[in-house]
Design a protein around this motif. Structure first.
Motif, mmCIF file in Angstrom:
data_model
loop_
_atom_site.group_PDB
_atom_site.id
_atom_site.type_symbol
_atom_site.label_atom_id
_atom_site.label_comp_id
_atom_site.label_asym_id
_atom_site.label_seq_id
_atom_site.Cartn_x
_atom_site.Cartn_y
_atom_site.Cartn_z
ATOM 1 N N ARG A 164 23.159 40.546 36.459
ATOM 2 C CA ARG A 164 21.735 40.492 36.765
ATOM 3 C C ARG A 164 21.387 39.384 37.750
ATOM 4 N N CYS A 165 22.345 38.907 38.488
ATOM 5 C CA CYS A 165 22.049 37.849 39.450
ATOM 6 C C CYS A 165 22.958 37.988 40.658
ATOM 7 N N GLU A 166 22.420 37.622 41.808
ATOM 8 C CA GLU A 166 23.182 37.613 43.054
ATOM 9 C C GLU A 166 23.490 36.195 43.505
ATOM 10 N N GLU A 167 23.103 35.254 42.695
ATOM 11 C CA GLU A 167 23.443 33.841 42.871
ATOM 12 C C GLU A 167 23.263 33.182 41.519
ATOM 13 N N SER A 168 23.607 31.928 41.415
ATOM 14 C CA SER A 168 23.498 31.246 40.129
ATOM 15 C C SER A 168 22.051 31.220 39.632
ATOM 16 N N ILE A 169 21.855 31.445 38.339
ATOM 17 C CA ILE A 169 20.518 31.342 37.752
ATOM 18 C C ILE A 169 20.182 29.903 37.363
ATOM 19 N N LEU A 170 21.201 29.051 37.299
ATOM 20 C CA LEU A 170 20.995 27.638 36.958
ATOM 21 C C LEU A 170 22.221 26.865 37.432
ATOM 22 N N LYS A 171 22.012 25.967 38.371
ATOM 23 C CA LYS A 171 23.122 25.181 38.899
ATOM 24 C C LYS A 171 22.720 23.717 38.951
ATOM 25 N N PRO A 172 23.682 22.798 39.036
ATOM 26 C CA PRO A 172 23.354 21.367 39.028
ATOM 27 C C PRO A 172 22.475 20.975 40.207
ATOM 28 N N GLU A 173 21.342 20.364 39.891
ATOM 29 C CA GLU A 173 20.429 19.865 40.916
ATOM 30 C C GLU A 173 19.925 18.462 40.602
ATOM 31 N N LEU A 174 19.873 18.124 39.319
ATOM 32 C CA LEU A 174 19.384 16.808 38.917
ATOM 33 C C LEU A 174 20.539 15.807 38.875
ATOM 34 N N PRO A 175 20.271 14.530 39.106
ATOM 35 C CA PRO A 175 21.356 13.547 39.181
ATOM 36 C C PRO A 175 22.258 13.527 37.955
ATOM 37 N N TRP A 176 21.696 13.630 36.750
ATOM 38 C CA TRP A 176 22.503 13.538 35.538
ATOM 39 C C TRP A 176 23.337 14.794 35.297
ATOM 40 N N GLU A 177 23.065 15.882 36.032
ATOM 41 C CA GLU A 177 23.839 17.117 35.862
ATOM 42 C C GLU A 177 25.151 17.095 36.645
ATOM 43 N N GLY A 178 25.312 16.127 37.536
ATOM 44 C CA GLY A 178 26.557 15.995 38.277
ATOM 45 C C GLY A 178 26.939 17.270 38.998
ATOM 46 N N GLN A 179 28.155 17.760 38.748
ATOM 47 C CA GLN A 179 28.659 18.985 39.363
ATOM 48 C C GLN A 179 28.794 20.123 38.363
ATOM 49 N N CYS A 180 28.108 20.028 37.237
ATOM 50 C CA CYS A 180 28.402 20.993 36.174
ATOM 51 C C CYS A 180 27.196 21.295 35.307
ATOM 52 N N ILE A 181 26.955 22.590 35.092
ATOM 53 C CA ILE A 181 26.092 23.084 34.017
ATOM 54 C C ILE A 181 26.896 24.135 33.279
ATOM 55 N N GLU A 182 27.070 23.956 31.964
ATOM 56 C CA GLU A 182 27.937 24.852 31.200
ATOM 57 C C GLU A 182 27.474 24.936 29.744
ATOM 58 N N ALA A 183 28.197 25.766 28.962
ATOM 59 C CA ALA A 183 28.035 25.841 27.506
ATOM 60 C C ALA A 183 26.602 26.165 27.082
ATOM 61 N N ALA A 184 26.051 27.238 27.620
ATOM 62 C CA ALA A 184 24.691 27.646 27.271
ATOM 63 C C ALA A 184 24.581 28.016 25.795
ATOM 64 N N ALA A 185 23.472 27.630 25.170
ATOM 65 C CA ALA A 185 23.115 28.061 23.818
ATOM 66 C C ALA A 185 21.687 28.576 23.896
ATOM 67 N N MET A 186 21.494 29.864 23.595
ATOM 68 C CA MET A 186 20.216 30.522 23.828
ATOM 69 C C MET A 186 19.405 30.690 22.554
ATOM 70 N N CYS A 187 18.082 30.610 22.698
ATOM 71 C CA CYS A 187 17.168 30.959 21.616
ATOM 72 C C CYS A 187 15.866 31.459 22.230
ATOM 73 N N LYS A 188 15.071 32.117 21.410
ATOM 74 C CA LYS A 188 13.807 32.672 21.874
ATOM 75 C C LYS A 188 12.673 32.048 21.073
ATOM 76 N N ARG A 189 11.609 31.647 21.776
ATOM 77 C CA ARG A 189 10.444 31.049 21.119
ATOM 78 C C ARG A 189 9.189 31.451 21.873
ATOM 79 N N GLU A 190 8.255 32.074 21.159
ATOM 80 C CA GLU A 190 6.963 32.473 21.726
ATOM 81 C C GLU A 190 7.135 33.290 23.002
ATOM 82 N N GLY A 191 8.070 34.212 22.975
ATOM 83 C CA GLY A 191 8.280 35.110 24.095
ATOM 84 C C GLY A 191 9.066 34.540 25.243
ATOM 85 N N LYS A 192 9.498 33.280 25.152
ATOM 86 C CA LYS A 192 10.268 32.639 26.220
ATOM 87 C C LYS A 192 11.708 32.436 25.763
#
Length: 249
Positions: A178-206
């Motif tokens: 469902r994506c043609e590029e990353s949906i979430l990639k490192p952009e903030l200083p503390w994220e360095g070169q890595c975003i990984e290990a997603a844990a998902m939940c749903k709250r109030e439709g989000k």
């Protein structure tokens, strides 16, 4: 609560996924190699149960059964669907060829591998074909599969997503990226070169994604991203610093 698997001769277990099934809580987690010379001896998945989420008892593990698991497998994501536990896990030790696999259990311990495993790896020139750290959630009548991948050079770790119909069997032909590029990639200083290990939940439709930012020991910290519409532009970023009720609308 504190739990550590000792089956490898040392206290070591990580990447937990917990579901409630048949009146008990089932925890699936990564366990490392034995390091005693046996073959195969890659990472595997441990299994523990609890009646109260506090006291846990190890009841078994998933050992390598298939050639694609020979170098190891780990990082399970679990969900209960139609009276069975569905486990989504990654192969390990294969670099850009690591991919997501699927198995189903009706007793929590014995798992039947999907005959089409590995079931998913990403396509497109924005990634290197790798898929790890699966987490799944039911949303909008589909099963959403979130995964970590890397850029073509294998340096930047980032997130992607695929979906499958709930009645599909979740085999290799069931998934639509469902994506043609990353949906979430490192952009903030503390994220360095890595975003990984997603844990998902749903709250109030989000949909909320809790994730690890930066590679291990860089140091790695926890962040949260919120999706209002499931499309690649829709993620907002932020370090979790407040209780969930106070996250921005």
């Amino acid at each position: 609560m504190h739990y550590a698997d000792t089956s490898r001769g040392r206290h070591y277990s990580k990447d937990p996924a917990v579901v409630k099934y048949a009146g008990r809580y089932w925890m699936y987690y990564s366990i490392p190699s034995h390091l005693d010379g046996r073959e195969p001896d890659g990472w595997a998945i441990g299994i523990a149960v609890s009646d109260d989420l506090t006291k846990w008892e190890r009841v078994g593990e998933m050992a390598a059964e298939q050639p694609y698991e020979a170098n190891g497998f780990c990082a399970p994501g679990a969900i209960v669907l139609d009276g069975a536990i569905h486990l989504y896990y990654q192969t390990y030790g294969n670099g850009p060829k690591d991919a997501i696999c699927h198995a189903v259990s009706h007793d929590g311990i014995r798992f039947e591998r999907n005959r089409t495993n590995p079931i998913f790896s990403p396509t497109g020139n924005w990634n290197n074909g790798r898929a790890i750290d699966a987490d799944v959630i039911v949303h909008q009548g589909k099963l959403f599969l979130y995964f970590a991948t890397r850029d073509p050079l294998g340096e930047i770790q980032m997130q992607g997503v695929a979906t499958a119909p709930l009645d599909s069997g979740f085999g290799a032909g069931a998934w639509t990226q469902r994506c043609e590029e990353s949906i979430l990639k490192p952009e903030l200083p503390w994220e360095g070169q890595c975003i990984e290990a997603a844990a998902m939940c749903k709250r109030e439709g989000k949909l909320l994604m809790f994730y690890a930012g930066a590679y291990n020991n860089c140091p790695q910290q926890i962040g949260c991203a919120i999706s209002f519409v499931i499309r690649r532009e829709a993620f907002l970023y932020g370090l979790v610093s407040q209780a969930i009720p106070n996250l921005p609308d």
